[in-house]
Each structure stands twice: as structure tokens, then as C-alpha cells.
Design a protein around this motif. Structure first.
Motif, PDB file in Angstrom:
ATOM      1  N   GLU A  74     135.012  13.819 123.113  1.00 50.03           N
ATOM      2  CA  GLU A  74     134.542  14.806 124.085  1.00 50.03           C
ATOM      3  C   GLU A  74     135.730  15.508 124.749  1.00 50.03           C
ATOM      4  O   GLU A  74     135.643  16.686 125.099  1.00 50.03           O
ATOM      5  CB  GLU A  74     133.629  14.141 125.125  1.00 50.03           C
ATOM      6  N   GLU A 114     130.089  20.340 127.101  1.00 48.61           N
ATOM      7  CA  GLU A 114     131.158  19.415 126.700  1.00 48.61           C
ATOM      8  C   GLU A 114     131.837  18.814 127.929  1.00 48.61           C
ATOM      9  O   GLU A 114     132.243  17.651 127.910  1.00 48.61           O
ATOM     10  CB  GLU A 114     132.200  20.116 125.819  1.00 48.61           C
ATOM     11  N   HIS A 149     129.717  16.019 128.994  1.00 50.57           N
ATOM     12  CA  HIS A 149     129.916  14.870 128.091  1.00 50.57           C
ATOM     13  C   HIS A 149     131.226  14.149 128.444  1.00 50.57           C
ATOM     14  O   HIS A 149     131.275  12.921 128.515  1.00 50.57           O
ATOM     15  CB  HIS A 149     129.994  15.320 126.621  1.00 50.57           C
ATOM     16  N   GLU A 156     124.828  18.209 120.801  1.00 49.82           N
ATOM     17  CA  GLU A 156     125.773  18.601 119.739  1.00 49.82           C
ATOM     18  C   GLU A 156     125.021  19.324 118.618  1.00 49.82           C
ATOM     19  O   GLU A 156     125.530  20.287 118.038  1.00 49.82           O
ATOM     20  CB  GLU A 156     126.521  17.391 119.163  1.00 49.82           C
TER      21      GLU A 156
HETATM   22 FE   LIG Z   1     130.133  16.820 123.238  1.00 46.31          FE
END
Ligand SMILES: [Fe+2]
Ligand SMILES: [Fe+2]
Length: 182
Positions: free
Chosen positions: A24, A54, A57, A143
Motif C-alpha cells: 500500500e 490507497e 489502505h 483494488e
Molecule cells: Fe491499495
């Protein structure tokens, strides 16, 4: 009992958290690299949307690294540079190549998260790692959204799509293998 060379369950969970954090982190850097090139173009908004996810994440795995006292990969400085370079280089090839990069990376990550989720279901079938597995499944779904965004934005018409995505996927596999342990 563990077979020789096989990680203990606790070590294995640490590997999972370590490699996902690394991934990540790299993903975040890829989008930063792409935005450095395409940040004022027509794809900027969609790139920023994916980058924001992202970031979420990454924040989640950064928390897990801290709360579970997992050592982050020693290769973060490498992923810092390589992630940005991959993003910037594909973006410099054009918007479609940037999207092809996303397709390749997300397909590799989908397979990676899918395998981890299945492994956790087998190794920790009860409540023990249910939260970690749910996190992985939640991120895997996002994703896959990123992959679909890439495809919807003409990734497959990037010049050299097959070679480019095969190369990036191979790179992702190497990055995953080394980031679990190093
Ligand atoms: Fe990701
Ligand atoms: Fe992603």
C-alpha cells in the motif's frame, strides 16, 4: 507443527501485515508519480480518487504495523523511489500507459490479497484474524475497482500493453516476495 522453513503462525501474520503495508505504501507512491506528470490533465480527478483510497489502505496498515508491533520492511526507501518512478514513467508514456500500470498492479494485488484471505480462512478459521481478513477483502474489492477504472480508461490500448503489464506484474511479484521477509 510447522514444516522446516515454514513460518510460525505469529511470524506469518507479521509477514502478511508487513508485505501489505509495503504494497500500500508503494501504491500510494505510484499515484504520486502519476499525478506528478498528469496532475493537471483530464485524468487527474480519477487518479486522485484512487490515490485517496490507497492513502486509506496505507493508513490502515500503518496502524496495524504499530498496534501489532510488526517490523516494517527494510525496503520502504526502495519502494518510495521505485513506486514513484513506476508511476511517473508510465504516466510519461501517456494516460493509457498509466492506466495499464494500474491494471497490472491491481491484478497482481488482487491475486495476492485473494491468496492471503484464503490462507487466513484456513489458518485462523475462528474469530482470531477475522478483522484482518475483512480488511484484506475490503481493500481487495477496491483494488478491483481500480483495475476496472483502468480498463474503462482505455488501458488495453496503451502501446505495448501486453509487454508492459507482464513486466509490471512480474515486478510486483518480486516486490511481494521480498517484502514479506526483508
Ligand atoms: Fe491499495
Ligand atoms: Fe489500488
Amino acid at each position: 507443527m510447522n514444516l522446516p522453513g515454514e513460518a510460525s503462525p505469529r511470524t506469518r501474520i507479521a509477514q502478511i501485515v508487513r508485505v501489505d503495508h509495503a504494497g500500500e505504501y508503494g501504491a500510494q507512491r505510484i499515484y504520486q508519480g502519476q499525478l506528478a506528470v498528469l496532475g493537471r490533465g483530464p485524468k487527474a480527478e480519477i487518479l486522485r480518487h484512487m490515490q485517496a483510497q490507497e492513502q486509506h489502505h496505507l493508513d490502515t496498515f500503518s496502524r496495524l504495523i504499530a498496534t501489532r508491533r510488526v517490523r516494517p520492511t527494510a525496503l520502504l526507501p526502495l519502494w518510495h523511489i521505485a513506486g514513484f518512478a513506476l508511476g511517473a514513467a508510465t504516466a510519461a508514456l501517456g494516460e493509457r500507459a498509466a492506466m495499464a500500470c494500474t491494471v497490472a498492479v491491481e491484478e497482481a494485488i488482487d491475486a495476492h490479497y485473494r491468496a492471503q484471505s484464503a490462507e487466513l480462512a484456513l489458518a485462523a478459521p475462528g474469530e482470531e484474524e477475522a478483522d484482518l481478513r475483512a480488511t484484506i477483502e475490503e481493500f481487495r474489492a477496491e483494488e478491483l475497482e481500480h483495475r476496472d477504472i483502468g480498463l474503462a480508461h482505455d488501458a488495453e490500448n496503451a502501446p505495448g500493453y501486453r509487454a508492459l503489464t507482464a513486466l509490471i506484474k512480474a515486478g510486483c511479484k518480486v516486490a511481494i516476495a521480498v517484502s514479506e521477509r526483508i
